[in-house]
Every structure is written in C-alpha cells, then in structure tokens.
Design an enzyme around this catalytic site. Structure first.
Site, PDB file in Angstrom:
ATOM      1  N   ASN A   9       0.871  -1.181   0.000  1.00 21.43           N
ATOM      2  CA  ASN A   9       0.000   0.000   0.000  1.00 21.43           C
ATOM      3  C   ASN A   9       0.905   1.228   0.000  1.00 21.43           C
ATOM      4  O   ASN A   9       1.497   1.565   1.021  1.00 21.43           O
ATOM      5  CB  ASN A   9      -0.896  -0.027   1.244  1.00 21.43           C
ATOM      6  N   TRP A  10       1.020   1.834  -1.168  1.00 24.41           N
ATOM      7  CA  TRP A  10       1.932   2.979  -1.287  1.00 24.41           C
ATOM      8  C   TRP A  10       1.378   4.225  -0.613  1.00 24.41           C
ATOM      9  O   TRP A  10       2.084   5.214  -0.463  1.00 24.41           O
ATOM     10  CB  TRP A  10       2.203   3.285  -2.765  1.00 24.41           C
ATOM     11  N   LYS A  11       0.099   4.217  -0.247  1.00 25.65           N
ATOM     12  CA  LYS A  11      -0.559   5.387   0.348  1.00 25.65           C
ATOM     13  C   LYS A  11      -0.323   6.613  -0.548  1.00 25.65           C
ATOM     14  O   LYS A  11      -0.259   6.481  -1.766  1.00 25.65           O
ATOM     15  CB  LYS A  11      -0.084   5.579   1.788  1.00 25.65           C
ATOM     16  N   HIS A  97      -9.532   1.189   4.812  1.00 22.71           N
ATOM     17  CA  HIS A  97      -8.256   1.344   5.514  1.00 22.71           C
ATOM     18  C   HIS A  97      -8.458   2.255   6.731  1.00 22.71           C
ATOM     19  O   HIS A  97      -9.261   3.193   6.679  1.00 22.71           O
ATOM     20  CB  HIS A  97      -7.205   1.944   4.569  1.00 22.71           C
ATOM     21  N   GLU A  99      -6.850   4.614   7.822  1.00 21.20           N
ATOM     22  CA  GLU A  99      -6.641   6.044   7.544  1.00 21.20           C
ATOM     23  C   GLU A  99      -7.869   6.655   6.885  1.00 21.20           C
ATOM     24  O   GLU A  99      -8.193   7.830   7.112  1.00 21.20           O
ATOM     25  CB  GLU A  99      -5.375   6.218   6.684  1.00 21.20           C
ATOM     26  N   GLU A 169      -5.551  -5.042  10.309  1.00 19.55           N
ATOM     27  CA  GLU A 169      -4.472  -4.077  10.548  1.00 19.55           C
ATOM     28  C   GLU A 169      -4.726  -3.349  11.866  1.00 19.55           C
ATOM     29  O   GLU A 169      -5.493  -2.378  11.901  1.00 19.55           O
ATOM     30  CB  GLU A 169      -4.429  -3.026   9.428  1.00 19.55           C
ATOM     31  N   GLY A 175       2.531   2.040  10.815  1.00 21.25           N
ATOM     32  CA  GLY A 175       3.499   3.133  10.718  1.00 21.25           C
ATOM     33  C   GLY A 175       4.220   3.445  12.023  1.00 21.25           C
ATOM     34  O   GLY A 175       4.879   4.469  12.144  1.00 21.25           O
ATOM     35  N   SER A 215       3.363  -2.446  10.260  1.00 19.60           N
ATOM     36  CA  SER A 215       4.809  -2.543  10.475  1.00 19.60           C
ATOM     37  C   SER A 215       5.398  -3.893  10.075  1.00 19.60           C
ATOM     38  O   SER A 215       6.287  -4.416  10.749  1.00 19.60           O
ATOM     39  CB  SER A 215       5.154  -2.202  11.929  1.00 19.60           C
ATOM     40  N   GLY A 236       2.781  -1.241   4.254  1.00 19.75           N
ATOM     41  CA  GLY A 236       2.826   0.187   3.972  1.00 19.75           C
ATOM     42  C   GLY A 236       4.247   0.652   3.711  1.00 19.75           C
ATOM     43  O   GLY A 236       4.792   0.460   2.614  1.00 19.75           O
ATOM     44  N   GLY A 237       4.880   1.233   4.721  1.00 20.20           N
ATOM     45  CA  GLY A 237       6.199   1.847   4.582  1.00 20.20           C
ATOM     46  C   GLY A 237       7.219   0.995   3.845  1.00 20.20           C
ATOM     47  O   GLY A 237       7.929   1.481   2.955  1.00 20.20           O
TER      48      GLY A 237
HETATM   49  P1  13P Z   1       2.991   0.182   7.695  1.00 18.01           P
HETATM   50  O1  13P Z   1       3.476  -1.098   7.056  1.00 18.01           O
HETATM   51  O2  13P Z   1       3.744   1.382   7.270  1.00 18.01           O
HETATM   52  O3  13P Z   1       2.865   0.032   9.179  1.00 18.01           O
HETATM   53  O4  13P Z   1       1.494   0.408   7.141  1.00 18.01           O
HETATM   54  C1  13P Z   1       0.592  -0.624   7.179  1.00 18.01           C
HETATM   55  C2  13P Z   1      -0.587  -0.248   6.393  1.00 18.01           C
HETATM   56  O5  13P Z   1      -1.314   0.658   6.750  1.00 18.01           O
HETATM   57  C3  13P Z   1      -0.855  -0.976   5.146  1.00 18.01           C
HETATM   58  O6  13P Z   1      -2.117  -0.692   4.642  1.00 18.01           O
END
Ligand code: 13P
Length: 252
Positions: A9-11, A97, A99, A169, A175, A215, A236-237
């Site tokens: 997930n590149w956000k 998600h 967010e 999640e 994050g 994470s 994510g990251g």
């Molecule tokens: P991180 O891997 O950066 O914690 O993010 C997880 C995420 O929100 C994937 O959708």
C-alpha cells in the site's frame, strides 16, 4: 492451501517518475528472485494506476487502487468509481483502511456500499479492519473487529463474500514500527475466520484470505506469515523500497 498475497500500500507517496522506478525495481527483483505461488499486488495512488500496470505487464504482479466511491457516477467531484477502475482492468481495491476511517470519516455502513460497488464491477476488495490502541488496551479488540466485519461484509451472499480479501491491521501497529506479535496476529485472524465460518460455513471461511498489516518488515515477515491463519500481508512503509518489499515477499 490458500495462496499467499502480499500487497503493498503505497498510500499518498511517490511522484510519477518515482512510481515508475519503484514498479520497475519491484518487477526486476520479483522476476529474478521470487519463485512459488505468491500473489503480489501494488496498491498505488489513482494517477499511477495505468502507468504502474504497464510496468508490470506479463509478471505475477497485479495492481490495486486504495479506495473507490460508494456511488456509480455523477456529481461527486474528486471521487473515483469502481466502474472507472474496472474499465482500466484494475483487479484490486483497498476499502476501509484505518486512515480512511480516521481521516475521512468512513464507517461500516458506507464501507458496505463500497464493497458492493467493487464486487458489482468484479473488483476484489481488500477490506481492512483493526482496532485502535485504546480498544486494544481495554481488551475489547475482538468485539470491535467482529463488529467491523459484520457491519460491512455480512450482507453479502456466499458467492460474493468468497471474492473478498480481509486485511487485519491493528491501528497501533500502522506506521509505528510496533508490529503485533505473531501470536496476537494469529489470535485475531482465527477470531475473524471463526466468525466467517459461523456465518458462511467452514469451507468458505477457509477459502477467504486474511492478510496482516502493521509494520511488516523484512525481519518480521517470515514469522508472521508462518501463522496458520495469516495468508500474507498488507505492507505500507516497507513497500516503498523495492528491496524491502521483495524481501517481505520472500518471507511468504
Ligand atoms: P505500515 O506497514 O507502514 O505500518 O502500514 C501498514 C498499512 O497501513 C498498510 O495498509
């Protein structure tokens, strides 16, 4: 045996040139290094869907969006419909998600509508659920996650729910560098699968992939993915660096 899925997930990250570069790097590593049956999905920002898709043609990598509208079409400035994604042959879409829930006020009923739109256009929803820290500390995380799943998925028929991918999640792990332990992940995944089984029967529950997100890194991926009810990850990251992402894929 469920196929493992590793979705990045590149956000809201990367520019066009950077997106092309990252997709190319992931493709090159994957082609050379990844063997076996892992589905790989890159969930990229809307403007990069087509260009990243072109960069991973004829590989095992698929492309996904990170959201879609609950409406079919019309005067909804700034929104993107499931029909638009389908017309670009984008197979996956992340929905719900944390967010989106937190910053854009998306709740369970709205997400149920988005899930319907995605499925109506043959997109595979990656439906996210997970509890914030205060709920985990109160010990009511199982109830909250069960409510999230019920509210947005339990109106679906057996045929429809089979097409959904669930992603657990925990918000406190997103994050933060603070991943859930493999036991915490396995416990919640088992809770979700049991809930799906109670509603739809064991065969369907066993067929639905449940991904872990929060994470995930190269050094913890293997342990988390080896849990019996964890069918891969939503990353994510670490999906923003080709090397890390591919090492995570190898962990599956
Ligand atoms: P991180 O891997 O950066 O914690 O993010 C997880 C995420 O929100 C994937 O959708």
């Amino acid at each position: 045996m469920r196929t493992k899925i590793i979705a990045g997930n590149w956000k809201m990250n990367k520019t066009l040139e950077e997106a092309k570069e990252l997709a190319t790097e992931v493709k090159n590593h994957v082609t050379k290094e990844v063997t076996g049956n892992v589905k790989i999905v890159l969930c990229v920002p809307f403007p990069f869907l087509l260009v990243t898709k072109d960069h991973v043609l004829q590989t095992s990598i698929s492309i996904g969006a990170q959201n879609c509208s609950e409406h079919d079409s019309g005067a909804y400035t700034g929104e993107v419909s499931a029909a638009m994604l389908a017309s670009m042959t984008i197979p996956y879409v992340i929905l719900g998600h944390s967010e989106r829930r937190q910053y854009f006020g998306e709740g369970g009923k709205l997400l149920a509508k988005k899930v319907d739109k995605a499925l109506a256009h043959s997109l595979i929803p990656i439906f996210c659920c997970g509890e914030p820290l205060e709920i985990r500390e109160k010990g009511t995380h199982e109830a909250l996650v069960r409510a999230q799943v019920e509210e947005s998925l339990f109106h679906l028929s057996e045929e429809a729910v089979k097409k959904v991918v669930v992603a657990y999640e925990p918000v406190w792990a997103i994050g933060t560098g603070k991943t859930a332990t493999s036991q915490q992940a396995q416990d919640m995944h088992a809770v979700i699968r049991k809930q799906l089984s109670a509603k739809y029967g064991e065969a369907i529950a066993q067929a639905i992939p449940i991904l872990y997100g929060g994470s995930v890194k190269p050094d913890n991926a293997k342990e988390i993915f080896s849990c019996p009810d964890v069918d891969g990850g939503l990353v994510g990251g670490a999906s923003l660096k080709a090397r890390d992402f591919v090492d995570i894929i190898k962990g599956a």
